[in-house]
Design a protein around this motif. Structure first.
Motif, PDB file in Angstrom:
ATOM      1  N   ILE A   1      -1.764   5.792  -9.265  1.00  0.00           N
ATOM      2  CA  ILE A   1      -2.692   5.979  -8.164  1.00  0.00           C
ATOM      3  C   ILE A   1      -2.073   6.948  -7.164  1.00  0.00           C
ATOM      4  N   THR A   2      -2.881   7.872  -6.657  1.00  0.00           N
ATOM      5  CA  THR A   2      -2.412   8.875  -5.704  1.00  0.00           C
ATOM      6  C   THR A   2      -3.090   8.640  -4.372  1.00  0.00           C
ATOM      7  N   VAL A   3      -2.282   8.603  -3.293  1.00  0.00           N
ATOM      8  CA  VAL A   3      -2.826   8.258  -1.983  1.00  0.00           C
ATOM      9  C   VAL A   3      -2.315   9.224  -0.920  1.00  0.00           C
ATOM     10  N   ASP A   4      -3.203   9.568  -0.004  1.00  0.00           N
ATOM     11  CA  ASP A   4      -2.818  10.331   1.180  1.00  0.00           C
ATOM     12  C   ASP A   4      -2.486   9.320   2.274  1.00  0.00           C
ATOM     13  N   ALA A   5      -1.190   9.106   2.498  1.00  0.00           N
ATOM     14  CA  ALA A   5      -0.733   8.160   3.519  1.00  0.00           C
ATOM     15  C   ALA A   5      -0.151   8.893   4.718  1.00  0.00           C
ATOM     16  N   SER A   6      -0.578  10.142   4.925  1.00  0.00           N
ATOM     17  CA  SER A   6       0.034  10.969   5.969  1.00  0.00           C
ATOM     18  C   SER A   6      -0.345  10.514   7.378  1.00  0.00           C
TER      19      SER A   6
ATOM     20  N   GLN B   1       1.090  -6.450 -11.427  1.00  0.00           N
ATOM     21  CA  GLN B   1       0.929  -5.219 -12.189  1.00  0.00           C
ATOM     22  C   GLN B   1       2.086  -4.272 -11.909  1.00  0.00           C
ATOM     23  N   THR B   2       2.220  -3.279 -12.770  1.00  0.00           N
ATOM     24  CA  THR B   2       3.128  -2.165 -12.532  1.00  0.00           C
ATOM     25  C   THR B   2       2.291  -0.943 -12.208  1.00  0.00           C
ATOM     26  N   LYS B   3       2.575  -0.320 -11.079  1.00  0.00           N
ATOM     27  CA  LYS B   3       1.814   0.851 -10.646  1.00  0.00           C
ATOM     28  C   LYS B   3       2.763   1.965 -10.236  1.00  0.00           C
ATOM     29  N   ASP B   4       2.414   3.175 -10.611  1.00  0.00           N
ATOM     30  CA  ASP B   4       3.052   4.364 -10.051  1.00  0.00           C
ATOM     31  C   ASP B   4       2.177   4.830  -8.899  1.00  0.00           C
ATOM     32  N   ILE B   5       2.763   4.930  -7.722  1.00  0.00           N
ATOM     33  CA  ILE B   5       2.019   5.335  -6.531  1.00  0.00           C
ATOM     34  C   ILE B   5       2.558   6.684  -6.083  1.00  0.00           C
ATOM     35  N   LYS B   6       1.733   7.719  -6.209  1.00  0.00           N
ATOM     36  CA  LYS B   6       2.114   9.071  -5.822  1.00  0.00           C
ATOM     37  C   LYS B   6       1.568   9.378  -4.427  1.00  0.00           C
ATOM     38  N   LEU B   7       2.335  10.154  -3.666  1.00  0.00           N
ATOM     39  CA  LEU B   7       1.992  10.421  -2.274  1.00  0.00           C
ATOM     40  C   LEU B   7       1.539  11.855  -2.079  1.00  0.00           C
ATOM     41  N   LEU B   8       0.508  12.016  -1.256  1.00  0.00           N
ATOM     42  CA  LEU B   8       0.072  13.319  -0.781  1.00  0.00           C
ATOM     43  C   LEU B   8       0.474  13.461   0.681  1.00  0.00           C
ATOM     44  N   GLY B   9       0.995  14.610   1.068  1.00  0.00           N
ATOM     45  CA  GLY B   9       1.363  14.826   2.461  1.00  0.00           C
ATOM     46  C   GLY B   9       2.667  14.126   2.824  1.00  0.00           C
ATOM     47  N   ASN B  10       3.041  14.297   4.078  1.00  0.00           N
ATOM     48  CA  ASN B  10       4.283  13.708   4.580  1.00  0.00           C
ATOM     49  C   ASN B  10       4.043  12.261   5.003  1.00  0.00           C
ATOM     50  N   LEU B  11       4.950  11.393   4.614  1.00  0.00           N
ATOM     51  CA  LEU B  11       4.819   9.974   4.921  1.00  0.00           C
ATOM     52  C   LEU B  11       5.412   9.692   6.296  1.00  0.00           C
ATOM     53  N   PRO B  12       4.611   9.173   7.245  1.00  0.00           N
ATOM     54  CA  PRO B  12       5.150   8.823   8.565  1.00  0.00           C
ATOM     55  C   PRO B  12       5.704   7.396   8.559  1.00  0.00           C
ATOM     56  N   SER B  13       6.437   7.061   9.589  1.00  0.00           N
ATOM     57  CA  SER B  13       6.907   5.686   9.804  1.00  0.00           C
ATOM     58  C   SER B  13       7.493   5.075   8.532  1.00  0.00           C
TER      59      SER B  13
ATOM     60  N   LEU C   1      -6.405  -5.442   7.073  1.00  0.00           N
ATOM     61  CA  LEU C   1      -7.564  -4.755   6.494  1.00  0.00           C
ATOM     62  C   LEU C   1      -7.160  -3.917   5.297  1.00  0.00           C
ATOM     63  N   ARG C   2      -6.110  -3.143   5.429  1.00  0.00           N
ATOM     64  CA  ARG C   2      -5.701  -2.266   4.318  1.00  0.00           C
ATOM     65  C   ARG C   2      -5.198  -3.073   3.130  1.00  0.00           C
ATOM     66  N   CYS C   3      -4.475  -4.158   3.403  1.00  0.00           N
ATOM     67  CA  CYS C   3      -4.044  -5.027   2.305  1.00  0.00           C
ATOM     68  C   CYS C   3      -5.246  -5.661   1.610  1.00  0.00           C
ATOM     69  N   ALA C   4      -6.240  -6.071   2.381  1.00  0.00           N
ATOM     70  CA  ALA C   4      -7.431  -6.680   1.791  1.00  0.00           C
ATOM     71  C   ALA C   4      -8.163  -5.685   0.894  1.00  0.00           C
ATOM     72  N   LEU C   5      -8.320  -4.450   1.354  1.00  0.00           N
ATOM     73  CA  LEU C   5      -8.980  -3.423   0.535  1.00  0.00           C
ATOM     74  C   LEU C   5      -8.246  -3.223  -0.786  1.00  0.00           C
TER      75      LEU C   5
ATOM     76  N   CYS D   1      -1.081   2.511   4.321  1.00  0.00           N
ATOM     77  CA  CYS D   1      -1.839   2.763   3.089  1.00  0.00           C
ATOM     78  C   CYS D   1      -0.935   2.599   1.870  1.00  0.00           C
ATOM     79  N   LEU D   2       0.291   3.110   1.970  1.00  0.00           N
ATOM     80  CA  LEU D   2       1.256   2.941   0.883  1.00  0.00           C
ATOM     81  C   LEU D   2       1.703   1.488   0.776  1.00  0.00           C
ATOM     82  N   SER D   3       2.027   0.870   1.896  1.00  0.00           N
ATOM     83  CA  SER D   3       2.462  -0.523   1.876  1.00  0.00           C
ATOM     84  C   SER D   3       1.410  -1.431   1.266  1.00  0.00           C
ATOM     85  N   ALA D   4       0.145  -1.187   1.579  1.00  0.00           N
ATOM     86  CA  ALA D   4      -0.945  -2.009   1.034  1.00  0.00           C
ATOM     87  C   ALA D   4      -1.007  -1.910  -0.484  1.00  0.00           C
ATOM     88  N   LEU D   5      -0.837  -0.705  -1.022  1.00  0.00           N
ATOM     89  CA  LEU D   5      -0.858  -0.523  -2.476  1.00  0.00           C
ATOM     90  C   LEU D   5       0.333  -1.202  -3.136  1.00  0.00           C
TER      91      LEU D   5
END
Length: 445
Positions: A156-161, A179-191, A97-101, A166-170
Motif C-alpha cells: 500500500i502506498t500512502v501520502d503521509a506528508s 497481516q504483513t504489509k509493505d507500506i510505501k511513502l510518498l513525500g517527506n514524512l513529518p513528525s 479516526l485514522r486508525c478506525a479508517l 496516516c502511516l501509524s494507522a496503517l
C-alpha cells in the motif's frame, strides 16, 4: 464559564507528568487485538484516550476499568460479523479516526464513522486515497464516513506528508488484521518521532517492523504472545507546558518524564537549554518543592525511566529561541509564549503544518500574542516573535487544548480571562488543578 487568572506571585512545586497520550492510545488499540488480556497501568482518562476505548469497545473488546489501570480483553477477529454495519462515534481524536479508517478497511468490516466537522477538515485524504486504491470503498457523508469492502493489496502506498498518523494507522491496522504489509511513502514524512512511538508499541506487542526501500514492512501474521502488563511513560508535550511555568515564574519539578524517550517533544529541554533555560534532571524533590539534592546528576539509561528522578525548571533569563519545530510541532504554543519573555527576537521555523491541528494553531497563537501586546512577523514557514510587556488577556480557547495551556501560561504574568477551558479535557483534564497546586491564582465565574 470563564477562568479569571491573577498575576503570579510565584509558581513552585512538584508534580507528575500525565502518561503519554500517544503511547496510551496505541497501547489500548493494540491490546484490543492482542494475543492475551493486557493490563495497562498508569492509566489517564482524557477525552482522546476515552475515544480509543470507545472505538475498540464498539468492535467487541471488553475493557475493565480500575483505579489508575484498565484491563483490555482482546477481540476475536474471526468472530466479527462481516454482514453487520459497525458504528463508531469519534468526536475530536484525529489519531483514532485514522486508525478506525485503516483497521475497518483491513478487517473488511462495514462501518459508519461519526466525526465532527472540524475533524473531517484535518488531513485525512492521503490515508483515504491509499485505502481506496487497494479496494476499500470509503465515502464521506454529512456525519462522517462510510466504509465498505476490504483492502486486498499486499503493498500500500500512502501520502503521509501532512500527518504521520496516516502511516501509524496503517501500521497498527496491519497488526490488528494479523497481516504483513509493505507500506510505501510518498513525500517527506513529518513528525517521525510519533512513528517511532508506533514502532515501539507494535514491537512490544510482538510485531516485526523492517525498513524497506521507500517505506516499512509490518509483519504480524505469526504473533503468539503479547505483554501482560503495559506501563506508558510520561507525556513530554504536557510535561513541557508544566516546565514552562518554572522557567518563567519560579521552580517546577516534573516527575515521570523519560530522558531517552522517542517522543519528539523531548526536544523542549534541548531548545530551552540553548536559550539559557535552567532545566536539570535531578534526584527526588522534597515536599516543599525544593530539590533535596543540589548536585546535578547525569541521567543514564538506568535511571531514564526511574520515577524518583524529576526534571526541574528554574526561573531563567531566556536570551532568544532559534528552533525548527517541524518534528515537534505540538511544542509551538508553549515555545511561542516563552519567546514573549526572551531578551531578544526569537525565530521558530517549521510552523506550516500548524494549520492542520485542532485549530489553525498558527493563526490562533498569533492572535493570542497580539491581543496580549505582542509583535509578530510571519513569513511562510517561519515566525519571528519579539519580546514584549504582556498585557492582561481575554481569550477563547474552546477549539484547542494546547492553546488553552498557552493562554494560561501567558496570563500568569499579568492576569486575564480565559473561556473554553473545557478543551483541556482532550489531553490534560487535571491541568487546572495542577496549576492551582503549583500556586496559580485562578477562579471560575
Amino acid at each position: 464559564m470563564s477562568l479569571i487568572i491573577s498575576p503570579s506571585k510565584g509558581i513552585k512545586g512538584i508534580v507528575s507528568a500525565p502518561p503519554s497520550k500517544s503511547f496510551l492510545q496505541r497501547a489500548i488499540i493494540c491490546s484490543a487485538f492482542s494475543y492475551n488480556p493486557v493490563v495497562i497501568k498508569n492509566f489517564y482518562n482524557s477525552e482522546d484516550v476515552r475515544a480509543s476505548i470507545d472505538f475498540v469497545r464498539s468492535i467487541g473488546a471488553k475493557i475493565e476499568e480500575r483505579d489508575r489501570e484498565i484491563v483490555v480483553y482482546p477481540i476475536n477477529i474471526s468472530a466479527l460479523n462481516r454482514e453487520k454495519i459497525y458504528r463508531f462515534v469519534i468526536s475530536e481524536s484525529g489519531f483514532v479516526l485514522r486508525c478506525a479508517l485503516a483497521i475497518c478497511s483491513f478487517l473488511g468490516i462495514n462501518s459508519e464513522i461519526v466525526s465532527s466537522e472540524n475533524l473531517k477538515r484535518r488531513p485525512n485524504d492521503g490515508l483515504i486515497q491509499a485505502l481506496a486504491q487497494c479496494g476499500s470503498e470509503i465515502t464521506e457523508t454529512t456525519f462522517g464516513y462510510k466504509i465498505f469492502s476490504k483492502v486486498k493489496s499486499y503493498c500500500i502506498t500512502v501520502d503521509a506528508s501532512k500527518s504521520s498518523q496516516c502511516l501509524s494507522a496503517l501500521m497498527i491496522a496491519s497488526y490488528a488484521a494479523r497481516q504483513t504489509k509493505d507500506i510505501k511513502l510518498l513525500g517527506n514524512l513529518p513528525s517521525k518521532g510519533y512513528v517511532e512511538i508506533t514502532k515501539n508499541v507494535l514491537r512490544d506487542f510482538g510485531a516485526t517492523i523492517e525498513e524497506i526501500p521507500g517505506g516499512y514492512r509490518v509483519s504480524a501474521e505469526n504473533i503468539s504472545v503479547s505483554p501482560t502488563d503495559y506501563y506508558p511513560e510520561g507525556d513530554w508535550s504536557n510535561g513541557a507546558a508544566l516546565l514552562a511555568f518554572g522557567l518563567l515564574y519560579g521552580q517546577v519539578s516534573v516527575k515521570g518524564l523519560n530522558l531517552l524517550s522517542v517522543q519528539p517533544d523531548r526536544k523542549f529541554v534541548d531548545v530551552l537549554k540553548r536559550a539559557g533555560g535552567k532545566i536539570y534532571n535531578r534526584l527526588p524533590c522534597d515536599n516543599t518543592g525544593l530539590c533535596a539534592k543540589k548536585a546535578t546528576f547525569t541521567c543514564s539509561e538506568d535511571n531514564a525511566l526511574d520515577n524518583r528522578f524529576a526534571f526541574t525548571a528554574y526561573k531563567s533569563s531566556i536570551s532568544f529561541i532559534d528552533a525548527n519545530i517541524d518534528e515537534c510541532i505540538d511544542l509551538f504554543p508553549t515555545l511561542a509564549v516563552i519567546c514573549s519573555f526572551a531578551k531578544n527576537v526569537s525565530i521558530i521555523r517549521g510552523v506550516g503544518r500548524l494549520k492542520y491541528k485542532e485549530s489553525d494553531r498558527l493563526s490562533v497563537m498569533c492572535d493570542l500574542l497580539r491581543r496580549a501586546g505582542g509583535k509578530i512577523d510571519l513569513n511562510g514557514d517561519e515566525i519571528k516573535i519579539y519580546p514584549f510587556e504582556v498585557n492582561p488577556l481575554s481569550f477563547d480557547c474552546s477549539l484547542d487544548h494546547r492553546i488553552a495551556m498557552a493562554a494560561i501560561l501567558l496570563s500568569t504574568k499579568s492576569g486575564g480571562r480565559i473561556t473554553g477551558e473545557n478543551s483541556l479535557n482532550k489531553s490534560f483534564p487535571d491541568f487546572i488543578d495542577i496549576y492551582k497546586l503549583l500556586g496559580g491564582d485562578l477562579s471560575a465565574t
